[in-house]
Design an enzyme around this catalytic site. Structure first.
Site, PDB file in Angstrom:
ATOM      1  N   GLU A  46      -3.184  51.602 -37.654  1.00  0.00           N
ATOM      2  CA  GLU A  46      -2.848  50.406 -38.685  1.00  0.00           C
ATOM      3  C   GLU A  46      -4.225  49.654 -38.855  1.00  0.00           C
ATOM      4  OE1 GLU A  46       0.172  50.214 -39.354  1.00  0.00           O
ATOM      5  OE2 GLU A  46       0.860  51.740 -38.327  1.00  0.00           O
TER       6      GLU A  46
ATOM      7  N   CYS B   9      -4.187  40.566 -39.414  1.00  0.00           N
ATOM      8  CA  CYS B   9      -4.346  41.619 -40.394  1.00  0.00           C
ATOM      9  C   CYS B   9      -3.214  41.266 -41.893  1.00  0.00           C
ATOM     10  CB  CYS B   9      -3.891  42.869 -39.814  1.00  0.00           C
ATOM     11  SG  CYS B   9      -2.613  42.739 -38.796  1.00  0.00           S
TER      12      CYS B   9
HETATM   13  P1  NAD Z   1     -12.984  47.086 -36.196  1.00  0.00           P
HETATM   14  O1  NAD Z   1     -12.552  48.403 -37.244  1.00  0.00           O
HETATM   15  O2  NAD Z   1     -14.494  46.435 -36.379  1.00  0.00           O
HETATM   16  O3  NAD Z   1     -13.000  47.534 -34.686  1.00  0.00           O
HETATM   17  C1  NAD Z   1     -11.705  48.037 -34.305  1.00  0.00           C
HETATM   18  C2  NAD Z   1     -12.138  49.068 -33.148  1.00  0.00           C
HETATM   19  O4  NAD Z   1     -12.740  50.182 -33.591  1.00  0.00           O
HETATM   20  C3  NAD Z   1     -13.003  48.158 -32.054  1.00  0.00           C
HETATM   21  O5  NAD Z   1     -12.335  48.700 -30.753  1.00  0.00           O
HETATM   22  C4  NAD Z   1     -14.380  49.039 -32.395  1.00  0.00           C
HETATM   23  O6  NAD Z   1     -15.307  48.769 -31.233  1.00  0.00           O
HETATM   24  C5  NAD Z   1     -13.970  50.151 -32.879  1.00  0.00           C
HETATM   25  N1  NAD Z   1     -15.039  50.819 -33.787  1.00  0.00           N
HETATM   26  C6  NAD Z   1     -15.928  50.204 -34.427  1.00  0.00           C
HETATM   27  N2  NAD Z   1     -16.621  50.988 -35.113  1.00  0.00           N
HETATM   28  C7  NAD Z   1     -16.096  52.314 -34.653  1.00  0.00           C
HETATM   29  C8  NAD Z   1     -16.630  53.646 -34.927  1.00  0.00           C
HETATM   30  N3  NAD Z   1     -17.697  53.912 -35.669  1.00  0.00           N
HETATM   31  N4  NAD Z   1     -16.164  54.705 -34.237  1.00  0.00           N
HETATM   32  C9  NAD Z   1     -15.011  54.475 -33.383  1.00  0.00           C
HETATM   33  N5  NAD Z   1     -14.666  53.217 -33.061  1.00  0.00           N
HETATM   34  C10 NAD Z   1     -15.218  52.149 -33.763  1.00  0.00           C
HETATM   35  O7  NAD Z   1     -11.798  45.896 -36.479  1.00  0.00           O
HETATM   36  P2  NAD Z   1     -11.836  44.474 -35.789  1.00  0.00           P
HETATM   37  O8  NAD Z   1     -12.684  43.541 -36.357  1.00  0.00           O
HETATM   38  O9  NAD Z   1     -11.807  44.552 -34.317  1.00  0.00           O
HETATM   39  O10 NAD Z   1     -10.406  44.143 -36.340  1.00  0.00           O
HETATM   40  C11 NAD Z   1     -10.017  43.574 -37.590  1.00  0.00           C
HETATM   41  C12 NAD Z   1      -9.456  44.887 -38.348  1.00  0.00           C
HETATM   42  O11 NAD Z   1      -8.379  45.282 -37.779  1.00  0.00           O
HETATM   43  C13 NAD Z   1      -8.990  44.145 -39.829  1.00  0.00           C
HETATM   44  O12 NAD Z   1      -9.442  45.122 -40.844  1.00  0.00           O
HETATM   45  C14 NAD Z   1      -7.604  44.078 -39.614  1.00  0.00           C
HETATM   46  O13 NAD Z   1      -6.874  43.875 -41.040  1.00  0.00           O
HETATM   47  C15 NAD Z   1      -7.176  45.068 -38.863  1.00  0.00           C
HETATM   48  N6  NAD Z   1      -6.046  44.948 -38.062  1.00  0.00           N
HETATM   49  C16 NAD Z   1      -4.887  45.812 -38.434  1.00  0.00           C
HETATM   50  C17 NAD Z   1      -3.737  45.373 -37.901  1.00  0.00           C
HETATM   51  C18 NAD Z   1      -2.295  46.174 -38.545  1.00  0.00           C
HETATM   52  O14 NAD Z   1      -1.438  46.262 -37.898  1.00  0.00           O
HETATM   53  N7  NAD Z   1      -2.609  46.658 -39.551  1.00  0.00           N
HETATM   54  C19 NAD Z   1      -3.748  44.580 -36.926  1.00  0.00           C
HETATM   55  C20 NAD Z   1      -4.996  44.135 -36.336  1.00  0.00           C
HETATM   56  C21 NAD Z   1      -5.851  44.341 -37.112  1.00  0.00           C
END
Ligand code: NAD
Length: 542
Positions: free
Chosen positions: A293, A327
Site C-alpha cells: 500500500e 496517506c
Molecule cells: P518510506 O517509503 O520512506 O518508508 C517506508 C518503509 O520503507 C520504511 O520502513 C523505510 O525504512 C523503508 N525503506 C525506505 N527506503 C527503502 C529501500 N530503499 N529499500 C527498502 N526499504 C526502504 O515511507 P514513509 O515516509 O515511512 O511513509 C509515507 C509513505 O507511505 C507515503 O508515501 C504514504 O502515502 C505511504 N502510506 C501509504 C499507506 C496506504 O495504505 N496506501 C498507508 C500509510 C502510508
C-alpha cells in the site's frame, strides 16, 4: 486442528476515548508522556529469543522537540539480518503447526492489552515518536491496532470456514497453509497501527516474519514488541531489525526462503522492491506474494450544490489532521467558482483558529510537527516555489520554522493551473492545493480529477445533487480505492471501510480485510475418496 469448531469472539470496534479536560484518560496519558520524556530507552534488535545490542546506535527524538533525546536504537549488520531469517525458519514449523485457536488467542490477548494496560504507553509513545496529538494517537495506536487484531481474528475464522462442496463418496476439504518460507514486513512511520498490523496479519495466518520498522517509528514499535511478548507470541515468530534499508532488503530478498512482502510506504520504494524481487525470481522456492500500500494524491471535489461549511470542514480536517501525513490526506481540491471564495474564507477562518503548530503535550494543539528534517525541507521548498511562481499563490499559512521542532504552518496554495506541480506530487505534509473551476465545467473537471495524478488511493465528492453524485461515482471509479460521498477522504475504520487503492497507490489488498489475509496463505485442497475404484474401465468402454 483443535478439538472443536470454535467461534471466535465477535469483533467490535474499540471505542475512541475523548481526552476532554477532566477525564482520567487525559491525566493518564500526560503522566505517561512525561515519564517517557524524562527517561532514555535503549532499543535492541529482537531476533529469536535474543535482544541484540550491536553498539552501533542512532538517537531518537520527538519531531516537535528535536534536540531532546528519547533514547537510542541499535543498527543491524548483515549478519543480524541473516540471523533473523535463520530464526524465522527455525521457529516456522512449530508456529505453523500450532492450532489456529491458540494463534488467535495470542493476538486477541494483544488487542486487550493495548485496549487496557498498554493503551497510554502506545499513545504516549506515538505522540512522542510521530508527534501525533492525543486524538490522532488514540485513533491510531489504541483503536486502529486493536481493531486490526480483533477483526483479523474474525476474518481468519471465516477463511478457515470457507470449504468446497463434496460429492457422493468423496470429501473435499481445503486447508489454508502458511506460506512456505518467511514474510518480510516493511512498515511506514505514519501509523503505529500499520506498523503492528503488517507483521501481525501474516503471523496470525501461521507465517514467520522479519519486520523492519521505519527509522522514525522505532520508539513506538518497541511498545508493540513489548505487547506481543506479553501476549505470549513465541520467540522467532516476528524478528525485528532496523538499520540501512537497502542492506536489509538486499539480504532478505536474496534468500531462497523469501516468500512474501507486506509493505506500506512510498511508491518509488515499493516499485524498486518489486523490481528487485523480479530480478531474483529464479532464486526463490516459491512465487512470493507482493502486497504493498503506497502513496496518494487524494482529492476533494465540490459540486456547486455542496454546502460551503461542509466543504470547508472536509478540507480543514482532511488536509491538516496529523499535519497531512496520512496517506489518505486531501492534498488537491477542486472548487466551483460560485462558492470557492466562501469556502476558502471558511478554511482560512479554521486555520486562524488552530494554535500555532506545537507540542502534542499541549492538548490545545491541533497541528504539531512533521516527521523529520527531510520532510520539513522538502515542504519548505514547495512552499517557497509556490510563493515565487506566477500561477500559484499562498492564501493561508506559508511559514515554517525548524529551530525547535519541524513546524510547518497549515498552508493553502491556490493555483490557476490544474496541472501545477503540487496538484499531482505527493508532498505528505500540511499543504493543500486548490484549483477553482467554472461551474459549467463540472463534467470536464471530473475528467481532470481522474487524469491528473498517477495515484488512486482516496477521494471525496461533496454535493447536494444526487445526479452529480452518481456522475462523480462513475467518472472517478478508478481514481480512488476508498471513495467518500459528502465526507472527508480520511479516517477509514477497520471492519467498516477496508483501506487501499490501486494505480500507483498499491496492490489494493485492503488492509484489515479478508482479502489481505488471503494473501498470507496457500490453500491445499485435499480430496478423499471413500470407496477407491479398482477397475480402470469406464462404462462407456462397454
Ligand atoms: P518510506 O517509503 O520512506 O518508508 C517506508 C518503509 O520503507 C520504511 O520502513 C523505510 O525504512 C523503508 N525503506 C525506505 N527506503 C527503502 C529501500 N530503499 N529499500 C527498502 N526499504 C526502504 O515511507 P514513509 O515516509 O515511512 O511513509 C509515507 C509513505 O507511505 C507515503 O508515501 C504514504 O502515502 C505511504 N502510506 C501509504 C499507506 C496506504 O495504505 N496506501 C498507508 C500509510 C502510508
Amino acid at each position: 486442528m483443535g478439538k472443536g469448531f470454535f467461534h471466535v469472539p465477535t469483533a467490535i470496534n474499540e471505542p475512541v476515548k475523548s481526552y476532554a479536560p477532566g477525564t482520567p484518560e487525559r491525566e493518564e496519558v500526560l503522566k505517561q508522556y512525561k515519564a517517557f520524556y524524562d527517561s532514555e530507552v535503549d532499543i535492541p534488535l529482537y531476533i529469536g529469543s535474543e535482544e541484540i545490542r550491536t553498539g552501533n546506535t542512532r538517537p531518537m527524538s520527538p519531531p516537535h522537540d528535536h534536540k531532546h533525546i528519547l533514547g537510542h536504537y541499535h543498527l543491524a549488520e548483515k549478519t543480524h539480518v541473516e540471523q533473523a531469517i535463520a530464526n524465522c525458519l527455525e521457529a516456522r514449523e512449530a508456529w505453523a503447526d500450532l492450532t489456529w485457536e491458540q494463534r488467535c488467542a495470542i493476538f486477541l490477548k494483544a488487542a486487550e492489552l493495548i485496549a487496557g494496560p498498554y493503551r497510554q504507553k502506545m499513545n504516549a509513545a506515538t505522540m512522542l515518536a510521530q508527534s501525533k496529538n492525543i486524538y490522532q494517537a488514540e485513533i491510531d495506536s489504541a483503536c486502529e491496532i486493536v481493531d486490526f487484531l480483533r477483526f483479523n481474528v474474525e476474518y481468519m475464522a471465516q477463511i478457515y470456514g470457507e470449504q468446497p462442496e463434496s460429492s457422493e463418496g468423496v470429501w473435499n476439504r481445503v486447508e489454508y497453509r502458511p506460506l512456505e518460507g518467511f514474510v518480510y514486513a516493511i512498515t511506514p512511520f505514519n501509523f503505529t497501527a500499520i506498523a503492528g498490523n503488517l507483521p501481525a496479519s501474516a503471523a496470525m495466518m501461521g507465517n514467520v516474519v522479519v519486520w523492519k520498522p521505519s527509522d522514525s517509528q522505532i520508539y513506538s514499535a518497541k511498545v508493540i514488541v513489548d505487547v506481543f511478548k506479553e501476549a505470549g507470541l513465541p520467540d522467532g515468530v516476528i524478528n525485528v531489525v532496523y538499520g540501512d534499508p537497502v542492506m536489509i532488503s538486499d539480504t532478505v530478498l536474496d534468500s531462497p526462503d523469501f516468500t512474501g512482502i507486506h509493505f506500506t510506504g512510498s511508491t518509488t520504494v515499493f516499485k524498486n522492491l518489486w523490481k528487485q524481487i523480479g530480478n531474483n525470481i529464479h532464486k526463490y522456492k516459491t512465487y512470493p506474494r507482493i502486497v504493498g500500500e503506497t502513496g496518494g494524491k487524494d482529492f476533494i471535489i465540490a459540486h456547486p450544490t455542496a454546502k460551503p461549511q461542509q466543504v470547508a470542514t472536509a478540507i480543514s480536517r482532511g488536509a491538516f489532521e496529523f499535519q497531512g501525513q496520512k496517506c489518505s490526506a486531501a492534498s488537491r481540491v477542486y472548487l466551483p467558482k460560485s462558492t470557492a471564495d466562501e469556502i476558502l474564507e471558511l478554511v482560512k477562518k479554521d486555520i486562524a483558529s488552530f494554535n500555532k503548530p506545537g507540542s502534542p503535550e499541549d492538548m490545545g494543539n491541533f497541528i504539531t510537527a512533521v516527521i523529520h528534517e527531510g520532510s520539513f525541507d522538502k515542504l519548505a521548498k514547495y512552499i517557497d516555489k509556490a510563493k515565487a511562481d506566477d500561477n500559484a499563490e499562498i492564501i493561508a499559512g506559508g511559514n515554517y520554522d525548524k529551530s525547535e521542532g519541524y513546524f510547518i504552518e497549515p498552508t493553502v496554495i491556490l493555483t490557476t493551473d490544474p496541472q501545477y506541480e503540487t496538484m499531482y506530487t505527493e508532498l505528505f505534509g500540511p499543504v493543500v492545493t486548490v484549483y477553482v473551476y467554472e461551474d459549467k465545467d463540472w463534467g470536464e473537471t471530473l475528467k481532470l480529477v481522474d487524469g491528473t495524478s498517477e495515484y488512486g488511493l482516496t477521494g471525496a465528492v461533496l454535493s447536494g445533487d444526487r445526479y452529480s453524485i452518481d456522475e462523480a461515482t462513475k467518472a472517478l471509479q478508478n481514481a480512488a480505492g476508498n471513495f467518500y460521498i459528502n465526507d472527508k477522504p480520511t479516517g477509514a475504520v477497520v471492519g467498516q471501510q477496508p483501506f487501499g487503492g490501486a494505480r500507483a497507490s498499491g496492490t489494493n489488498d485492503k488492509a484489515g480485510s479478508m482479502q489481505n489475509l488471503l494473501r498470507w496463505v496457500s490453500p491445499r485442497l485435499i480430496k478423499e475418496t471413500f470407496v477407491t475404484p479398482e477397475d480402470y474401465r469406464y462404462p462407456f468402454l462397454g
